[in-house]
Write an enzyme that holds these catalytic residues in place. Sequence first.
Site, PDB file in Angstrom:
ATOM      1  N   CYS A   1       0.955  -1.285   0.039  1.00  0.00           N
ATOM      2  CA  CYS A   1      -0.142   0.305  -0.265  1.00  0.00           C
ATOM      3  C   CYS A   1       1.194   1.504   0.046  1.00  0.00           C
ATOM      4  O   CYS A   1       1.620   1.452   0.688  1.00  0.00           O
ATOM      5  CB  CYS A   1      -1.082   0.444   1.331  1.00  0.00           C
ATOM      6  SG  CYS A   1      -1.917  -1.339   1.658  1.00  0.00           S
TER       7      CYS A   1
ATOM      8  N   ARG B   1       3.499  -0.255  -5.238  1.00  0.00           N
ATOM      9  CA  ARG B   1       3.456  -1.000  -3.306  1.00  0.00           C
ATOM     10  C   ARG B   1       2.012  -1.669  -3.219  1.00  0.00           C
ATOM     11  O   ARG B   1       1.594  -2.009  -2.395  1.00  0.00           O
ATOM     12  CB  ARG B   1       3.078  -0.406  -2.927  1.00  0.00           C
ATOM     13  CG  ARG B   1       4.735   0.886  -2.394  1.00  0.00           C
ATOM     14  CD  ARG B   1       4.473   1.861  -2.040  1.00  0.00           C
ATOM     15  NE  ARG B   1       4.662   1.807  -0.274  1.00  0.00           N
ATOM     16  CZ  ARG B   1       5.734   2.022   0.049  1.00  0.00           C
ATOM     17  NH1 ARG B   1       6.844   1.527  -0.079  1.00  0.00           N
ATOM     18  NH2 ARG B   1       5.546   1.341   1.638  1.00  0.00           N
TER      19      ARG B   1
ATOM     20  N   TRP C   1      -2.647  -2.398  -1.437  1.00  0.00           N
ATOM     21  CA  TRP C   1      -2.617  -4.034  -2.081  1.00  0.00           C
ATOM     22  C   TRP C   1      -3.150  -4.129  -0.675  1.00  0.00           C
ATOM     23  O   TRP C   1      -3.490  -4.305   0.719  1.00  0.00           O
ATOM     24  CB  TRP C   1      -1.046  -4.152  -1.787  1.00  0.00           C
ATOM     25  CG  TRP C   1      -0.725  -5.999  -2.188  1.00  0.00           C
ATOM     26  CD1 TRP C   1      -0.406  -5.720  -3.925  1.00  0.00           C
ATOM     27  CD2 TRP C   1      -0.991  -6.771  -1.126  1.00  0.00           C
ATOM     28  NE1 TRP C   1      -0.225  -8.148  -2.361  1.00  0.00           N
ATOM     29  CE2 TRP C   1      -0.282  -8.542  -1.759  1.00  0.00           C
ATOM     30  CE3 TRP C   1      -0.745  -6.703   0.441  1.00  0.00           C
ATOM     31  CZ2 TRP C   1      -0.121  -9.344  -1.257  1.00  0.00           C
ATOM     32  CZ3 TRP C   1      -0.753  -8.283   0.792  1.00  0.00           C
ATOM     33  CH2 TRP C   1      -0.313  -9.391   0.284  1.00  0.00           C
TER      34      TRP C   1
ATOM     35  N   ASN D   1      -1.359   2.112   5.379  1.00  0.00           N
ATOM     36  CA  ASN D   1      -0.304   0.861   5.347  1.00  0.00           C
ATOM     37  C   ASN D   1       0.072   0.722   6.401  1.00  0.00           C
ATOM     38  O   ASN D   1       0.450   1.117   6.887  1.00  0.00           O
ATOM     39  CB  ASN D   1       0.719   1.738   4.240  1.00  0.00           C
ATOM     40  CG  ASN D   1       1.965   1.333   4.114  1.00  0.00           C
ATOM     41  OD1 ASN D   1       3.183   1.003   4.235  1.00  0.00           O
ATOM     42  ND2 ASN D   1       1.700  -0.542   4.072  1.00  0.00           N
ATOM     43  N   GLY D   2      -0.148  -1.041   6.217  1.00  0.00           N
ATOM     44  CA  GLY D   2       0.095  -1.768   6.877  1.00  0.00           C
ATOM     45  C   GLY D   2      -1.129  -2.612   7.808  1.00  0.00           C
ATOM     46  O   GLY D   2      -1.728  -2.789   6.641  1.00  0.00           O
TER      47      GLY D   2
ATOM     48  N   GLU E   1      16.937 -17.923  -8.724  1.00  0.00           N
ATOM     49  CA  GLU E   1      16.293 -16.958  -9.477  1.00  0.00           C
ATOM     50  C   GLU E   1      15.637 -16.541 -11.275  1.00  0.00           C
ATOM     51  O   GLU E   1      14.687 -15.730 -11.216  1.00  0.00           O
ATOM     52  CB  GLU E   1      17.042 -15.618  -9.287  1.00  0.00           C
ATOM     53  CG  GLU E   1      16.922 -14.125 -10.136  1.00  0.00           C
ATOM     54  CD  GLU E   1      16.013 -13.350  -8.572  1.00  0.00           C
ATOM     55  OE1 GLU E   1      15.957 -14.070  -8.184  1.00  0.00           O
ATOM     56  OE2 GLU E   1      15.290 -12.337  -9.450  1.00  0.00           O
TER      57      GLU E   1
ATOM     58  N   LYS F   1      11.460 -15.391 -11.630  1.00  0.00           N
ATOM     59  CA  LYS F   1      11.320 -14.371 -12.421  1.00  0.00           C
ATOM     60  C   LYS F   1      10.503 -14.291 -12.831  1.00  0.00           C
ATOM     61  O   LYS F   1       9.469 -13.867 -13.858  1.00  0.00           O
ATOM     62  CB  LYS F   1      12.442 -13.537 -13.368  1.00  0.00           C
ATOM     63  CG  LYS F   1      13.052 -12.149 -13.245  1.00  0.00           C
ATOM     64  CD  LYS F   1      13.666 -11.669 -12.804  1.00  0.00           C
ATOM     65  CE  LYS F   1      12.599 -11.678 -11.229  1.00  0.00           C
ATOM     66  NZ  LYS F   1      13.455 -10.971 -10.245  1.00  0.00           N
TER      67      LYS F   1
ATOM     68  N   GLU G   1       6.511 -14.772 -11.383  1.00  0.00           N
ATOM     69  CA  GLU G   1       5.737 -13.746 -10.714  1.00  0.00           C
ATOM     70  C   GLU G   1       5.339 -12.843 -11.896  1.00  0.00           C
ATOM     71  O   GLU G   1       4.504 -12.114 -11.458  1.00  0.00           O
ATOM     72  CB  GLU G   1       6.664 -12.934  -9.035  1.00  0.00           C
ATOM     73  CG  GLU G   1       7.799 -12.121  -9.882  1.00  0.00           C
ATOM     74  CD  GLU G   1       9.024 -11.502  -9.540  1.00  0.00           C
ATOM     75  OE1 GLU G   1       8.280 -11.160  -8.382  1.00  0.00           O
ATOM     76  OE2 GLU G   1       9.950 -11.525  -9.502  1.00  0.00           O
TER      77      GLU G   1
ATOM     78  N   HIS H   1      17.038 -37.217  -7.391  1.00  0.00           N
ATOM     79  CA  HIS H   1      16.431 -37.119  -6.505  1.00  0.00           C
ATOM     80  C   HIS H   1      14.501 -36.884  -6.675  1.00  0.00           C
ATOM     81  O   HIS H   1      14.660 -36.802  -5.200  1.00  0.00           O
ATOM     82  CB  HIS H   1      17.400 -36.252  -5.343  1.00  0.00           C
ATOM     83  CG  HIS H   1      18.810 -37.120  -5.345  1.00  0.00           C
ATOM     84  ND1 HIS H   1      19.084 -38.149  -4.627  1.00  0.00           N
ATOM     85  CD2 HIS H   1      19.567 -36.503  -6.054  1.00  0.00           C
ATOM     86  CE1 HIS H   1      20.195 -38.076  -4.920  1.00  0.00           C
ATOM     87  NE2 HIS H   1      20.953 -37.028  -5.175  1.00  0.00           N
TER      88      HIS H   1
ATOM     89  N   LYS I   1       5.490  -4.330  -4.680  1.00  0.00           N
ATOM     90  CA  LYS I   1       6.811  -4.095  -4.429  1.00  0.00           C
ATOM     91  C   LYS I   1       7.263  -4.530  -3.373  1.00  0.00           C
ATOM     92  O   LYS I   1       8.174  -5.220  -3.153  1.00  0.00           O
ATOM     93  CB  LYS I   1       7.064  -2.785  -5.071  1.00  0.00           C
ATOM     94  CG  LYS I   1       8.878  -2.673  -5.290  1.00  0.00           C
ATOM     95  CD  LYS I   1       9.255  -3.363  -6.651  1.00  0.00           C
ATOM     96  CE  LYS I   1      10.498  -3.101  -6.306  1.00  0.00           C
ATOM     97  NZ  LYS I   1      11.588  -3.688  -7.586  1.00  0.00           N
TER      98      LYS I   1
HETATM   99  O1  M6R Z   1      12.567  -5.329  -0.606  1.00  0.00           O
HETATM  100  P1  M6R Z   1      13.016  -6.477  -0.648  1.00  0.00           P
HETATM  101  O2  M6R Z   1      14.161  -6.949  -1.466  1.00  0.00           O
HETATM  102  O3  M6R Z   1      13.356  -6.867   0.817  1.00  0.00           O
HETATM  103  O4  M6R Z   1      12.407  -7.752  -1.615  1.00  0.00           O
HETATM  104  C1  M6R Z   1      11.962  -8.971  -1.256  1.00  0.00           C
HETATM  105  C2  M6R Z   1      11.744  -9.921  -1.838  1.00  0.00           C
HETATM  106  O5  M6R Z   1       9.731  -8.902  -1.510  1.00  0.00           O
HETATM  107  C3  M6R Z   1      11.912  -9.359  -3.550  1.00  0.00           C
HETATM  108  O6  M6R Z   1      13.005  -9.556  -3.933  1.00  0.00           O
HETATM  109  C4  M6R Z   1      10.520  -9.777  -4.208  1.00  0.00           C
HETATM  110  O7  M6R Z   1      11.264 -11.305  -4.103  1.00  0.00           O
HETATM  111  C5  M6R Z   1      10.667  -9.557  -5.971  1.00  0.00           C
HETATM  112  N1  M6R Z   1       9.694  -9.306  -6.841  1.00  0.00           N
HETATM  113  C6  M6R Z   1      11.759 -10.240  -6.698  1.00  0.00           C
HETATM  114  O8  M6R Z   1      10.894 -10.270  -7.696  1.00  0.00           O
END
Ligand code: M6R
Length: 619
Positions: free
Chosen positions: A2, A27, A74, A100-101, A491, A495, A498, A514, A614
Amino acid sequence: MCGIIGYTGAKDVSEVLLKGLARLEYRGYDSAGLAVLKDEAIRIVKKQGKLEVLAEEVKQRPIEGNTGIGHTRWATHGEPSDLNAHPHNDHTEDVAIAHNGIIENYKQLKEQLGENGHIFKSETDSEVIAHLIASEYQGDLRLAVAEAAKRLKGSFAIAAIHKKEPDRIIGIRKDSPLILGLGEEENFIASDIPAVLEHTKEVVYLENNEMVDIKKGKYTVYDEFGSQVEKISTKIEWDIKQAEKTGFKHFMLKEIFEQPEVLKQMFQKRIKNDTEVVFDELIISEDVFKKIENVIIVACGTAYHAGLTGRYMIEKYARIPVSVDTSSEFRYRDPLVDKNTLVIVISQSGETADTLAALREAKTKGAKVLAICNVLGASIARESDGVIYTHAGPEIAVASTKAYTAQLGIMYLFTHYLTKVRGKADNCPPDFLKELSQVPKLAKRMLKQYRRNENKMKGYAANFHKYYLARNNKSCFLYLGRNINYPNALEGALKLKEISYISAEGYPAGEMKHGPIALIDENPWVVCLAVKGDTYEKMLSNIQEIRARGGIIVAIVSERDSTLKGKEANYVIEIPETEEIFSPILVAIPLQLLAYHVAAEFGYDIDKPRNLAKSVTVE
Ligand code: M6R
């Protein structure tokens, strides 16, 4: 998650708030809303969906005024809907808030307030804040917010207005970020700097439990006991352009292309004479680094993958035992941490709730905490004993790209620094820093080549799309890596999933037999990270095993390696040749591009993937 914003000044408040919210939309984007104060009345307009829906509504029915608050959501409590969108007001419509929270005790508060005649409209935890402030109000909004905050459990950054207090906004924060933007006869509060940058570069970072009272030409900050606090403002060096797409179709693509420059600047600034690493801002003394007996790296998501890669480097060269944990697990497992442990927390946003909690847990247990952070002045940076900034500039796309490779860049530098401080400089190859400095050039060249042959990667993505549809959506992705590129397999999978919502898993290639190899038939596409290095031959064997079972191979290989081209691999992506230790940054970039193009092929909203935000400021 948020984003909140507040503005008071002479400008058209709806325009200021809408523009600010556009820069906070990373956010959360389930709904958005504004509350505008004018002539002793608060007018609220809020809409489910992305900001453009709200913007259209405001265009159709403009709201006049010069003071107001805004929110982009959010969803946590209550589905995304007009009703659950912020701002919320109390039933008398005297007070409006944006939050926000998470308010953990909202049920009890709702019950108590309900008994006193308060009528609630939404399913959110946040609405209770407006009612609480209204119930505490005795003619001074600041005092009412302060009293209300005492009764709130959980995390919050709140912007509040009262219909009888023109030109006044109260902001307060606990465990959620809030900054103050200072203008000429105008002031702002916001969750993040880009929201105010178009109007001012002068900001004040609010500490936890601080409250700010803003008016057009004046602001006052208070601590949790109600005493005034003198704050020093910071001049933001970066330009609003850095938070704009500048001709790219998406922020993600722009940020992928920024990587060579981010790394070049980083290495130029931090490497001296190819022999020494300098961290100007690091206030932890060398003595601490000399004495530590183990390192624990704690982070979430992409930052966690950077930490996993860091472990390979630190253990290989500094010869210190390193373990890596996701923040949400670390904080609850009563970790073995003491004063001889260095805990490194990695976070792009510096506000991730789990990482912040892990940091606090580590400090309580006596560890020294070093943050690797991108956002200047973020909570994680401020609460750690020392910080190294990645200086990657604002990362807007939800999918992290340049922050990741910048985190990797810092891990190389920190490894070198650590070996030197601990008298083990000889463990690193003599030309370690020199070679590292070449990586940005190689990345730049690779991206240039990619630009020239853009259709090649697009073609791979288009083929996958067709393949997926032809198999009734049964196709998926596996990412396999070994050694220092194993974290890149995780990673790459993260990517892809998501932003394209396609099932994707990353594995160490040696683990295939395994269990996961049972998944292989003609459906999955298997991305094999097969660059030259110590485990290259083993990777080739794994590729044979997958091929034999019908899997489609996408191989990432070193330039000029023709072993797989036109043979075992269905698709080949080349990266510039380099020592294996320096390959992770170069391997990460095509993985980002592949994910980008697959998501584009499916027609998804790349910068704002569903269900994500984010900065994850809730646990
Ligand atoms: O702001 P941060 O690096 O602490 O965020 C961690 C994760 O939320 C962040 O890396 C998330 O996995 C990304 N959307 C990945 O692309």
